[in-house]
Enzyme design. Structure first.
Site, PDB file in Angstrom:
ATOM      1  N   CYS A 151       0.812  -1.223   0.000  1.00 41.25           N
ATOM      2  CA  CYS A 151       0.000   0.000   0.000  1.00 41.25           C
ATOM      3  C   CYS A 151       0.845   1.274   0.000  1.00 41.25           C
ATOM      4  CB  CYS A 151      -0.965  -0.010   1.178  1.00 41.25           C
ATOM      5  SG  CYS A 151      -1.984  -1.488   1.205  1.00 41.25           S
ATOM      6  N   HIS A 202      -3.347   7.000   2.177  1.00 43.07           N
ATOM      7  CA  HIS A 202      -3.781   5.696   1.663  1.00 43.07           C
ATOM      8  C   HIS A 202      -5.155   5.382   2.262  1.00 43.07           C
ATOM      9  CE1 HIS A 202      -4.207   1.526   0.899  1.00 43.07           C
ATOM     10  NE2 HIS A 202      -3.864   1.136   2.115  1.00 43.07           N
ATOM     11  N   ASN A 256     -10.257  -0.546   0.182  1.00 49.85           N
ATOM     12  CA  ASN A 256      -8.806  -0.409   0.161  1.00 49.85           C
ATOM     13  C   ASN A 256      -8.257  -1.019  -1.132  1.00 49.85           C
ATOM     14  OD1 ASN A 256      -6.054  -0.777   0.487  1.00 49.85           O
ATOM     15  ND2 ASN A 256      -6.186  -1.506   2.605  1.00 49.85           N
TER      16      ASN A 256
HETATM   17  O1  UT7 Z   1      -3.476  -1.250   3.825  1.00 45.72           O
HETATM   18  C1  UT7 Z   1      -3.507  -1.701   5.147  1.00 45.72           C
HETATM   19  C2  UT7 Z   1      -4.502  -2.818   5.166  1.00 45.72           C
HETATM   20  N1  UT7 Z   1      -5.000  -3.200   6.456  1.00 45.72           N
HETATM   21  C3  UT7 Z   1      -5.829  -2.474   7.216  1.00 45.72           C
HETATM   22  O2  UT7 Z   1      -6.155  -1.344   6.981  1.00 45.72           O
HETATM   23  C4  UT7 Z   1      -6.384  -3.150   8.432  1.00 45.72           C
HETATM   24  C5  UT7 Z   1      -6.399  -2.327   9.674  1.00 45.72           C
HETATM   25  N2  UT7 Z   1      -7.260  -2.934  10.650  1.00 45.72           N
HETATM   26  C6  UT7 Z   1      -8.601  -2.744  10.635  1.00 45.72           C
HETATM   27  O3  UT7 Z   1      -9.115  -2.021   9.793  1.00 45.72           O
HETATM   28  C7  UT7 Z   1      -9.423  -3.412  11.685  1.00 45.72           C
HETATM   29  O4  UT7 Z   1      -8.576  -4.111  12.570  1.00 45.72           O
HETATM   30  C8  UT7 Z   1     -10.492  -4.393  11.115  1.00 45.72           C
HETATM   31  C9  UT7 Z   1     -11.572  -3.577  10.401  1.00 45.72           C
HETATM   32  C10 UT7 Z   1      -9.853  -5.368  10.147  1.00 45.72           C
HETATM   33  C11 UT7 Z   1     -11.136  -5.155  12.248  1.00 45.72           C
HETATM   34  O5  UT7 Z   1     -11.722  -4.268  13.164  1.00 45.72           O
HETATM   35  P1  UT7 Z   1     -11.394  -4.408  14.718  1.00 45.72           P
HETATM   36  O6  UT7 Z   1     -12.208  -3.393  15.400  1.00 45.72           O
HETATM   37  O7  UT7 Z   1      -9.908  -4.340  14.906  1.00 45.72           O
HETATM   38  O8  UT7 Z   1     -11.938  -5.840  15.031  1.00 45.72           O
HETATM   39  P2  UT7 Z   1     -11.173  -7.075  15.686  1.00 45.72           P
HETATM   40  O9  UT7 Z   1     -10.241  -7.706  14.721  1.00 45.72           O
HETATM   41  O10 UT7 Z   1     -10.633  -6.655  17.006  1.00 45.72           O
HETATM   42  O11 UT7 Z   1     -12.390  -8.073  15.935  1.00 45.72           O
HETATM   43  C12 UT7 Z   1     -13.460  -7.753  16.835  1.00 45.72           C
HETATM   44  C13 UT7 Z   1     -14.577  -8.747  16.615  1.00 45.72           C
HETATM   45  C14 UT7 Z   1     -14.095 -10.203  16.578  1.00 45.72           C
HETATM   46  O12 UT7 Z   1     -15.069 -10.983  17.201  1.00 45.72           O
HETATM   47  P3  UT7 Z   1     -14.850 -11.498  18.707  1.00 45.72           P
HETATM   48  O13 UT7 Z   1     -13.601 -12.331  18.663  1.00 45.72           O
HETATM   49  O14 UT7 Z   1     -14.702 -10.267  19.535  1.00 45.72           O
HETATM   50  O15 UT7 Z   1     -16.105 -12.279  18.979  1.00 45.72           O
HETATM   51  C15 UT7 Z   1     -14.088 -10.549  15.106  1.00 45.72           C
HETATM   52  O16 UT7 Z   1     -14.292 -11.919  14.862  1.00 45.72           O
HETATM   53  O17 UT7 Z   1     -15.188  -8.512  15.341  1.00 45.72           O
HETATM   54  C16 UT7 Z   1     -15.276  -9.747  14.609  1.00 45.72           C
HETATM   55  N3  UT7 Z   1     -15.250  -9.452  13.189  1.00 45.72           N
HETATM   56  C17 UT7 Z   1     -16.365  -9.187  12.493  1.00 45.72           C
HETATM   57  N4  UT7 Z   1     -17.671  -9.121  12.871  1.00 45.72           N
HETATM   58  C18 UT7 Z   1     -18.574  -8.817  11.917  1.00 45.72           C
HETATM   59  C19 UT7 Z   1     -14.183  -9.393  12.355  1.00 45.72           C
HETATM   60  N5  UT7 Z   1     -14.601  -9.096  11.121  1.00 45.72           N
HETATM   61  C20 UT7 Z   1     -15.948  -8.963  11.170  1.00 45.72           C
HETATM   62  C21 UT7 Z   1     -16.934  -8.666  10.227  1.00 45.72           C
HETATM   63  N6  UT7 Z   1     -18.212  -8.588  10.638  1.00 45.72           N
HETATM   64  N7  UT7 Z   1     -16.648  -8.423   8.938  1.00 45.72           N
END
Ligand code: UT7
Length: 319
Positions: A111, A246, A276
């Protein structure tokens, strides 16, 4: 010596995919995706490739700049998702646009790739080696995303953006960095290691990401890098007219704005509509902003890219 944007173009697949459509096959919902990422829809390839999108964006940028393709001296394509290893996409672009005299090669810094490519072009041009450059960011991430992994497949989209640069005297400063020690936070091991002599390893061929780790990394390093860049130039956040980051996640952008104590209205975004698109996100955004007439002479802008590698870069540009 530096470089100035003289033309821009972008190419987006026709197929728009909404959050609701994704939630037809993953356990998620529109609200969760919007709240955590800001993304509402993205465009997904229905056969468009990194090559076809890159060529289309390049042709638009050339037309916009009003130049003849045979005068282009350098073509760099930033990509991490090309369907083909050889020939490189930049050489395919060279052939497609008829840039007979150009030197062409690809660059992968995920990215941050577009900014790394811009920095490379600036170095060549400032060094007197070339007079101009066509820089393209192009991705078809839908090919490398695991569509059963709800934590990654909601984030990415496909597309390409191209900027054409010529030699100039305006201010342009880059900081670029890599941290390979944190590379496992965002990985994709795409190809088999099998050969006539080696059985090969079983690879997970899709994007694998520690979202929280990448989130923390992005918000911290981008704000620190921008502040360092401004400090080294004797400037402050208030001197900057526009921030073009980005487009990974709206929350990341809001968090960076807060850390910088910058007015959020100075941050242009389109992640809501495109998701993204990795190395394509910055040139697609710049193309949109230019077409809206928002980039005017004398403006001071900061551009920043960050992602897998881990890699990151920030650039201060006076238009
Ligand atoms: O170019 C760089 C590319 N990468 C990025 O930009 C990624 C940066 N990170 C993020 O944007 C965020 O970390 C995410 C959007 C990917 C995830 O959001 P988060 O607030 O960090 O969620 P998390 O990974 O801490 O997960 C929280 C909960 C989990 O459930 P439990 O374990 O608490 O029950 C996940 O399983 O959210 C769950 N979860 C979802 N729930 C509904 C993860 N993805 C989803 C989803 N829908 N799509």
């Amino acid at each position: 010596m530096s470089i100035r944007i003289m033309g821009s173009g972008s190419a987006i697949p026709k197929r728009k995919v909404t959050n609701d459509e994704l939630c037809g096959f993953i356990d998620s919902n529109d609200n969760w995706i919007k709240e955590r990422t800001g993304i509402i829809s993205r465009y997904i390839s229905m056969g468009e490739t990194v090559r076809t999108l890159a060529c289309k964006a390049a042709k638009k940028a050339i037309k916009d700049a009003g130049i003849n393709a045979c005068d282009i001296e350098l073509i760099i394509v930033a990509t991490c998702s090309a369907e083909q290893a050889l020939p490189c996409i930049a050489c395919e672009v060279q052939k497609s646009i008829g840039a007979e005299g150009a030197v062409a090669f690809d660059l992968n810094a995920a990215c941050a790739g577009f900014l790394f490519a811009m920095n490379t072009a600036d170095t060549y041009i400032s060094g007197g080696i070339y007079k101009n450059a066509l820089i393209i960011g192009a991705e078809v991430l839908s090919n490398i995303v695991d569509w059963s992994d709800r934590s990654t497949c909601i984030l990415f989209g496909d597309g390409a953006g191209a900027l054409y640069f010529e030699k100039d005297n305006s201010k342009l400063r880059f900081i670029q960095k890599s941290n390979g020690f944190k590379g496992e936070a965002l990985s994709c091991y795409q190809r088999d290691s099998k050969s006539a002599f080696y059985e090969g390893d079983i690879l997970y061929k899709y994007v694998k990401m520690d979202g929280r780790e990448v989130f923390r990394f992005a918000t911290r390093v981008v704000s620190d890098t921008i502040l360092r860049l401004l400090d080294e130039e004797g400037m402050t956040v208030d001197d900057i007219d526009m921030f073009l980051l980005h487009q990974a996640n709206l929350r990341i952008i809001e968090c960076i704005a807060k850390r910088l104590k910058a007015d959020i209205s100075k941050f242009e975004t389109n992640v809501e509509r495109f998701g993204n698109t990795s190395s394509a996100s910055i040139p697609i955004l710049i193309d949109e902003v230019r077409r809206k007439g928002k980039l005017t002479e004398g403006m001071k802008i900061v551009i920043s890219g960050f992602g897998a590698g881990l890699t990151y870069s920030a650039c201060l540009m006076e238009l």
